[in-house]
Each structure stands twice: as C-alpha cells, then as structure tokens.
Enzyme design. Structure first.
Site, PDB file in Angstrom:
ATOM      1  N   GLU A   1       3.489   8.021   6.799  1.00  0.00           N
ATOM      2  CA  GLU A   1       2.983   7.823   5.442  1.00  0.00           C
ATOM      3  C   GLU A   1       3.553   6.554   4.823  1.00  0.00           C
ATOM      4  O   GLU A   1       2.827   5.738   4.255  1.00  0.00           O
ATOM      5  CB  GLU A   1       3.332   9.030   4.575  1.00  0.00           C
ATOM      6  CG  GLU A   1       2.861   8.919   3.143  1.00  0.00           C
ATOM      7  CD  GLU A   1       1.352   8.882   3.047  1.00  0.00           C
ATOM      8  OE1 GLU A   1       0.825   7.803   2.698  1.00  0.00           O
ATOM      9  OE2 GLU A   1       0.711   9.894   3.328  1.00  0.00           O
TER      10      GLU A   1
ATOM     11  N   ASP B   1       1.427   3.144   3.736  1.00  0.00           N
ATOM     12  CA  ASP B   1       1.416   2.656   2.357  1.00  0.00           C
ATOM     13  C   ASP B   1       1.881   1.215   2.272  1.00  0.00           C
ATOM     14  O   ASP B   1       1.226   0.363   1.656  1.00  0.00           O
ATOM     15  CB  ASP B   1       2.310   3.545   1.486  1.00  0.00           C
ATOM     16  CG  ASP B   1       1.766   4.946   1.306  1.00  0.00           C
ATOM     17  OD1 ASP B   1       0.668   5.229   1.812  1.00  0.00           O
ATOM     18  OD2 ASP B   1       2.448   5.770   0.667  1.00  0.00           O
TER      19      ASP B   1
ATOM     20  N   SER C   1      -4.513   9.222   1.498  1.00  0.00           N
ATOM     21  CA  SER C   1      -3.245   8.495   1.449  1.00  0.00           C
ATOM     22  C   SER C   1      -3.432   7.049   1.885  1.00  0.00           C
ATOM     23  O   SER C   1      -2.565   6.214   1.626  1.00  0.00           O
ATOM     24  CB  SER C   1      -2.215   9.169   2.352  1.00  0.00           C
ATOM     25  OG  SER C   1      -2.700   9.218   3.677  1.00  0.00           O
TER      26      SER C   1
END
Length: 606
Positions: A307, A311, A525
């Site tokens: 994650e 990002d 995400s």
C-alpha cells in the site's frame, strides 16, 4: 485582526450550572451492539494500559463550517481565503468551563495536569490509564474481543457512562465502543499479482506484428499507448487525463502528503526502481518521512508495504518535483492476550489528525487509502473525526480518501456469503458505506478501469447512514436519484445521506515496484493517490499565478469544475446480492462526477 475577532466572539459567556464535584451519579453516554464477527474472548487484564481520548465539545463548530463553505465556494468573494492554524484552533476550542469540569473529574481519579496530553486546540484530552481505573471512571467493564475472520483481538466495552455533571461537557471517549478494524483488508488494496506473462505477450505482439500502438483518447486528448489497457503507468494516467508534458515547477511552497498506517512504510530503493522505469527525471530524489506516534520506517526491502509503495510511487511520480511527505502512523488495533499487558493502541487516523493539526503548514494535497465500514465506527466518534477533517479544509488542505473496494457491500465476491447486515441488533439487510469516505468534508475517490473507461465493479459507492447530504451535492445527486426506477433498493440505503464517491480515477493493474520487482496492484487505494497527484499539479499552477491552493474541493467540483471531468456512463458496483448502482450520465454512485481532465480543469481553476 481576524483572530482577535474570533477570540472575542468565543469569550461570550455560557450558561452552566454550579462547578462539578468529584463524584456523582453516572449517566449513560453510549451503548452499542458488538459488530458482526466479534465474539467475547474474556475479561480484560486489570493492568492493561489504554490511551483514553476524551473529546470536549466544540461549541463554535457551526461557525467554522460556515467559514469553510465560504472559502471553498468558487462563487464566494472569500474563495481561497483560508484560515491559519491559530484561527482554526480558536474556532474549535472548548469553553473553559468544559475544560475545568473535565479536569476536575480527571483529578478525582488521580490525574494531575502534567498527566493530561492535550490537542493543539485543547478539544481532546488524553490520559494513559489502566483498565481497572478506566472501568471505574466510565462505570463499565472492558473485555477482550476476538475477530473470527482475522484472529485479531481488541480490548473494548459495549457501553460507558460518565458522571452527570460532566456528561454535557464530553462528546466522545475512545477507545471504548470502537470496533472498527482499519486493517489491511480495509486499506482498499484490491488485487496484487506479479506482472503477468499475458501483459508481456501483448506488449511483444504489438511490437512484432505492427499492431496499433495507440488508442484514440476518448477524453479528447492525445492518443493513449495501447499498453495502458493492460498496465497503468504514470504516462498512461497523464495521457488519459490530458496532462502530457505537465511538470510541476514547483511553486511557492506547494506540497503533497500521504498517510500510512498498520506498520506500512515506503521503500526508497523500490521508489528509485519505479522512477527509473517511469519517471527518469526523478531519479535520486526522495520524500520527507515523518513518524507519528512511533510509525515505522524500516528500509529492509523485503518488508516494504504494498500500500505504501503504491501511494508513494504514483502520487509522487505524477506530481514530481513537488515536495512529498509520507506520514507513518503507528498503531495496530490487535491486543495479544498471551503477552502480558501490552499498551493498547488508539484509532490511528485520529492520532494522525492530532499530529497534522498541530503543525502550521501541512501539505495542500493529502491522500489516504484506508478506511472502515461506516457502521463499525461509533457515530459520535465518526462525527468528531469528520470535524477534524473540516479543520484541515479551512486551512487550505484538500483531503482525498479511497471510497472502498466493496461496491455497495462488504467486498465479498460470493453473494451467498456477503454480510450486508446492520450492526444495531436488528441484522437488517443494508448496503455498507465506508468511513472516512462518507465524511462530507473530504473528497471520496472511486475507481474505473480500461480505455474507454468504465466503473470498476469493486468501486465503493452509496449513501451515508451517519451524515446527511451536503447542499453542494443536491443538484447532481438529486438528479441521479430521480432517475432510479421507483422503489430501487428501497430500504437498503439512505437516499438523504451524503453520497459517495465524488470523483474517480483508474484503479486497476498499476505497475509498481515491491521488494525489488515489478508487480501489478489495484483498488481504489490506487485511485486516491493518483487523483491527489493531479490535485497537486493544479495547486502548482494556482500558486505560480499568485492564487491560493484549492483547499476543500467538493463545492468547487460540483459547481464550476463539473465540466472538467470525463463522465463515465458504463459499469456497476455489485454487492449484498444486488447488481449495485449503475454508472450513468452525470453523477453516479460508482464513479461520482467522473475522472479528471487536467487540461480542462487547469483552465477552470486558474
């Protein structure tokens, strides 16, 4: 001068009863039914330490909200006139009488002034307290609860009370009834796979056969590389969203930020590989790391977080060379019954909120890819956290949150096992909106896929059961609801609730580097940090022209900027045994207003 006026207004007297005594009858503050999936494991150890957070009322929050909409409405003469940290703190500060009463109550349980940690505005008071003391303070009983699916444990209670003389001086106390997991399964990473052989074969076939290497851009920009239908890169997003050749200056202090939780950290070696692959100009540059409450920055490449890497690589890759900040916030909800009495953790996004609100110059564009099912977050707590996001908006910060990966439900692809039921003891079938995406003061980002784009099935969308629909959504969302066949999903959602998502972006098969190798990953995400990257580019242009940052986006998006989005009209987001909502002309509950067209947006906002 504005701060002086605020402080003068806040000094107006309040009508309160006589000062609180050190004891009194307790009055119920909150009671819940344990969320589905949690079972009672046993009593909580008496010496287990809790960081008890006490939210004091913010009597002037309606005034803050009024200012927020004034500075966020592009038709207002005050548009862009954001407030300073000190001005916002003054607006949310509790009345001194509330502080005095709560302090007296804490003192009656042995806490001195130096034992109390206070937020920047004084609206939160935090004390470290063993369970045996917390139980006495709150007239409750803490227990260890186990989550069946994950095996996680939490120390929580299902109800708590406070003395009647402080009852009206406290909005919320946690951790008490908060069973929200904020786990990796809710960080909205939807898929994770090595770069597929199929994608490599397609690339080679294009080269060897001379097949078309580009796709006509349905959004009116230059052609899009054909490989973007199998693998999303920074160049794909800039081509599709009409930002080819756009590079930040950067200008006048523009920044972009990302939040990381659950022991996730971004690996710098992976970032360099990503830059070499997709943004060569960024090679040998990095980002600022900030640890919140002991957040990790372990650079062992084998321990990198998928994650966090996603990002950082896409948000900072799109917005390069805008300075980037990665906030790593400590805190994992599980309690481990077999390791003595470890310190319990708080809900980490409010730890981050406390931290960022205490600093004078936060990044102007911040993305978060984590969340909970709204119904697992106590309403009082959700409202207070949402008010914290509003404070950042008034200070000129644009907050993006992933809308979630469950469609209208819980994300289980098997309709037979989906658990779309209320947590109020009725077990009624209900769609499940996500939080913090459902907060009306943030921008919720849904997901699309392929070219031409359609709404991807997992894109979280629907209507809040906690927050009413904000006025900026009335026209767009009202039209969507009016177009639904009469009786569609009656009783499964709240048609008067805040609607999500607001916007969307590509969300599938993003090429990142993880532990030294390329992989494909997807989820909303991916959508949120990508959208935040484009917001940072818009802020760069505005700041270069002497204008203010965009700040709270939604009033602008639903009015002046609505024509700057590519309307997505196909796709649906199934869940709870239903097909979910359909994408349609205008706003819809799977893709929102659509995906960004940077070329149009930059003209609209500058």
């Amino acid at each position: 001068m504005r701060l002086v006026l605020l402080l003068t207004a806040l000094a107006a007297p309040f009508a309160f009863a006589t000062p609180a005594s050190s004891c009194g009858e307790h009055k119920l503050k909150e009671r819940i039914v344990p969320p589905r999936g949690w079972t009672l494991h046993g009593p909580a150890p008496a010496d287990h330490i809790i960081r008890l957070r006490i939210g004091l009322p913010q009597p002037n929050f309606p005034e803050l909200e009024r200012h927020l909409y004034a500075v966020s409405d592009p038709d207002s003469e005050r548009y862009g006139q954001h407030f300073s940290k000190e001005e916002v703190d003054a607006l949310v500060a509790p009345h001194p009488e509330s502080v005095s009463r709560v302090d007296s109550w804490l003192a009656s349980h042995g806490f001195n002034a130096e034992d109390i940690e206070r937020s920047s505005a004084g609206d939160w008071a935090t004390v470290r307290v063993p369970v045996r003391v917390a139980e006495k303070m709150l007239n409750t009983k803490y227990s260890v609860w186990k989550h069946a699916a994950s095996g996680d444990y939490l120390v929580r209670t299902t109800s708590y009370s406070v003395p009647e003389e402080v009852h009206s001086h406290i909005d919320v106390i946690q951790p008490t009834t908060m069973f929200g997991r904020f786990k990796a399964s809710k960080s909205t990473v939807h898929s994770f796979e090595p770069e597929s052989a199929a994608a490599a074969v397609l690339k080679n076939a294009v080269v060897s056969t001379g097949a078309a290497r580009t796709i006509d851009n349905p959004n009116g920009g230059p052609p899009v590389d054909a490989s973007c239908n199998t693998t999303i890169t920074v160049n794909c997003l800039k081509q599709l969203y009409n930002a080819v050749g756009v590079t930040a200056k950067p200008a006048k202090g523009n920044q972009i930020g990302l939040t990381g939780y659950l022991e996730q950290f971004a690996n710098e070696a992976d970032l360099q590989q990503f830059y070499a692959d997709q943004v060569p100009a960024a090679l040998n540059t990095s980002f600022k790391f900030i640890s919140v409450k002991g957040g990790l920055n372990d650079q062992n490449i084998s321990e990198a977080g998928a994650e966090a890497n996603l990002d950082v690589q896409f948000a900072f890759g799109i917005s390069f060379p805008t300075p980037g900040t990665f906030y790593s916030t400590a805190g994992r909800p599980p309690f481990i019954p077999d390791v003595g009495t470890p310190t319990d953790t708080n809900e980490p996004y409010t730890d981050w909120l406390d931290f960022v609100l205490s600093h004078p110059n936060p990044p102007q564009s911040i993305s978060t890819s984590y969340g909970d099912d709204e119904q697992t977050v106590p309403r009082d707590f959700a409202v207070r956290a949402c008010k914290g996001f509003a404070q950042l908006g008034l200070r000129g910060v644009s907050l993006m949150f992933s809308s979630g990966d469950g469609g209208v439900g819980d994300g289980d692809p098997d309709p037979a096992t989906q658990q779309c039921f209320t947590n109020d003891g009725r077990n009624a079938t209900r769609f499940i909106p996500g939080f913090p995406a459902s907060c009306p003061f943030v921008t919720a980002v849904g997901g699309t896929t392929r070219i031409p784009e359609f709404g991807i099935g997992f894109s979280g969308g629907g209507f809040s059961d906690y927050f009413s629909r904000p006025s900026y959504q009335n026209k767009a969302v009202g039209k969507f609801l009016a177009g639904l066949p009469k009786g569609t999903y009656k009783g499964l959602f709240n048609p008067r609730g805040r609607a999500i998502p607001d916007v969307s972006a590509q969300s599938n098969r993003f090429r990142i580097f993880l532990s030294g190798r390329p992989v494909l990953i997807g989820g909303t995400s991916a959508s949120s940090p990508a959208f935040a990257g484009f917001v940072a580019l818009l802020n760069d242009v505005r700041l270069a022209k002497g204008k203010k940052p965009l700040g709270f986006l939604n009033p602008l998006l639903y009015s002046k900027a609505v024509s700057g989005f590519n309307d997505i009209t196909t796709g649906n987001n199934p869940g709870c045994g239903t097909p979910g909502f359909n994408a349609t002309k205008g706003w819809d509950a799977i893709t929102g207003l659509g995906t960004p067209n940077f070329g149009k947006l930059v003209k609209l906002v500058t």
